[in-house]
Design an enzyme around this catalytic site. Structure first.
Site, PDB file in Angstrom:
ATOM      1  N   ASP A   8       0.787  -1.244   0.000  1.00 15.71           N
ATOM      2  CA  ASP A   8       0.000   0.000   0.000  1.00 15.71           C
ATOM      3  C   ASP A   8       0.820   1.297   0.000  1.00 15.71           C
ATOM      4  O   ASP A   8       0.573   2.188   0.818  1.00 15.71           O
ATOM      5  CB  ASP A   8      -0.976   0.000   1.195  1.00 15.71           C
ATOM      6  CG  ASP A   8      -1.956  -1.157   1.152  1.00 15.71           C
ATOM      7  OD1 ASP A   8      -1.867  -1.986   0.222  1.00 15.71           O
ATOM      8  OD2 ASP A   8      -2.809  -1.245   2.049  1.00 15.71           O
ATOM      9  N   HIS A  81     -10.767   6.545   2.008  1.00 15.37           N
ATOM     10  CA  HIS A  81      -9.386   6.494   1.504  1.00 15.37           C
ATOM     11  C   HIS A  81      -9.270   5.487   0.368  1.00 15.37           C
ATOM     12  O   HIS A  81     -10.081   4.568   0.264  1.00 15.37           O
ATOM     13  CB  HIS A  81      -8.409   6.122   2.632  1.00 15.37           C
ATOM     14  CG  HIS A  81      -8.626   4.733   3.157  1.00 15.37           C
ATOM     15  ND1 HIS A  81      -9.593   4.428   4.087  1.00 15.37           N
ATOM     16  CD2 HIS A  81      -8.024   3.550   2.849  1.00 15.37           C
ATOM     17  CE1 HIS A  81      -9.576   3.128   4.333  1.00 15.37           C
ATOM     18  NE2 HIS A  81      -8.633   2.567   3.590  1.00 15.37           N
ATOM     19  N   LYS A 106      -6.875  -4.997  -3.347  1.00 15.97           N
ATOM     20  CA  LYS A 106      -7.608  -5.619  -2.237  1.00 15.97           C
ATOM     21  C   LYS A 106      -8.562  -4.610  -1.613  1.00 15.97           C
ATOM     22  O   LYS A 106      -8.405  -3.401  -1.835  1.00 15.97           O
ATOM     23  CB  LYS A 106      -6.619  -6.119  -1.178  1.00 15.97           C
ATOM     24  CG  LYS A 106      -5.836  -4.984  -0.545  1.00 15.97           C
ATOM     25  CD  LYS A 106      -4.750  -5.482   0.369  1.00 15.97           C
ATOM     26  CE  LYS A 106      -3.965  -4.319   0.944  1.00 15.97           C
ATOM     27  NZ  LYS A 106      -4.760  -3.417   1.784  1.00 15.97           N
ATOM     28  N   CYS A 151      -2.037  -3.255   7.469  1.00 16.03           N
ATOM     29  CA  CYS A 151      -1.875  -4.078   6.272  1.00 16.03           C
ATOM     30  C   CYS A 151      -0.548  -4.823   6.227  1.00 16.03           C
ATOM     31  O   CYS A 151      -0.495  -5.956   5.746  1.00 16.03           O
ATOM     32  CB  CYS A 151      -2.093  -3.229   5.035  1.00 16.03           C
ATOM     33  SG  CYS A 151      -3.819  -2.688   4.935  1.00 16.03           S
TER      34      CYS A 151
HETATM   35  C1  VGL Z   1      -4.739   0.236   5.784  1.00 18.48           C
HETATM   36  C2  VGL Z   1      -6.313   0.986   7.253  1.00 18.48           C
HETATM   37  C3  VGL Z   1      -7.285   0.886   6.289  1.00 18.48           C
HETATM   38  C4  VGL Z   1      -3.309  -0.110   5.531  1.00 18.48           C
HETATM   39  C5  VGL Z   1      -5.699   0.121   4.807  1.00 18.48           C
HETATM   40  O1  VGL Z   1      -2.860  -0.064   4.375  1.00 18.48           O
HETATM   41  O2  VGL Z   1      -2.601  -0.433   6.516  1.00 18.48           O
HETATM   42  N1  VGL Z   1      -5.053   0.652   6.997  1.00 18.48           N
HETATM   43  N2  VGL Z   1      -6.975   0.454   5.069  1.00 18.48           N
HETATM   44 ZN    ZN Z   2      -8.389   0.538   3.493  1.00 19.81          ZN
END
Ligand code: VGL
Ligand code: ZN
Length: 213
Positions: A8, A81, A106, A151
């Site tokens: 991410d 987000h 994802k 994540c």
């Molecule tokens: C994530 C919170 C919500 C991450 C993704 O990438 O860690 N955290 N969505």
């Molecule tokens: Zn997320």
């Protein structure tokens, strides 16, 4: 065969983003440094529909950081987000994307979140990541990215469950720390199941020494 999993590295998790992780942008250089030393590079992308149920905006009267039940699972509520196709969902432009072999999306199912690159949070559906790594005879994964306590942690734990030798690059990760200590606890949780933790320089150094080509 090894693979680097970049978790991410999207604008919404960078300073100024919708779910900004402190100093999140500092790990991009670490990713770029590691990429030439691995056999395969896979990047995950959090990729939510507009009305994703992990968004506080979808829950009347609830705010960011609260925990609700979603299909029987605890769900932390986040700001909107990484909405599919928006600039916030793009990978950081300083990332050397030419070296990325695969992008795995994802969190695409509105009803369930997916922190891990392998599974949704209910372990109900897999992404193509597991198949991809199997097919490519990957035995070892190196995991880094954002956020350490969500994540990255889920991805590393699932990697171990898939029988992969898993290393966490600690200087390649930054966390949310919603509750103080979350980041440290998540690193300990990963170590407890056998994840090796080291910084990028040490990994590069060790991989160089064992490389036979
Ligand atoms: C994530 C919170 C919500 C991450 C993704 O990438 O860690 N955290 N969505
Ligand atoms: Zn997320």
């Amino acid at each position: 065969m090894n693979a680097l999993i970049l978790v991410d590295l999207q604008y919404d998790f960078m300073p100024g983003g919708a779910l900004a992780v402190t100093d999140g942008d500092q790990v991009v250089a670490v990713a770029n440094r590691l990429m030439p030393h691995v056999d395969m590079v896979v990047a995950t992308k959090d990729w939510h529909p507009t009305k994703h149920m992990s968004f506080a905006s979808q829950h009347e009267g609830r705010s960011v950081g609260e925990v609700v039940q979603l299909d029987g699972l605890d769900q932390v509520l986040w700001p909107d987000h990484c909405i599919q196709g928006t600039p916030g969902a793009d990978l950081h432009k300083a990332l050397n994307t030419q070296r990325i072999h695969h992008v795995v999306r994802k969190g695409t199912n509105t009803r369930i979140d997916s922190y891990s690159g392998f599974f949704d949070n209910g372990h109900r559906q897999t992404t193509e990541l597991a198949t991809l790594l199997r097919k490519s005879d990957v035995t070892d994964v190196v995991v880094m990215g954002l956020a350490t306590d969500y994540c990255v942690k889920s991805t590393a734990l699932d990697a171990v469950e898939f029988g992969l030798n898993t290393t966490l690059i600690n200087d390649g990760c930054r966390g949310v720390d919603l509750n103080p200590g979350d980041v440290d606890r998540s690193v300990a949780d990963m170590q407890a199941v056998g994840v090796r933790v080291m910084d990028a320089n040490r990994w590069i150094d060790e991989s160089g020494r064992t490389r036979r080509d």
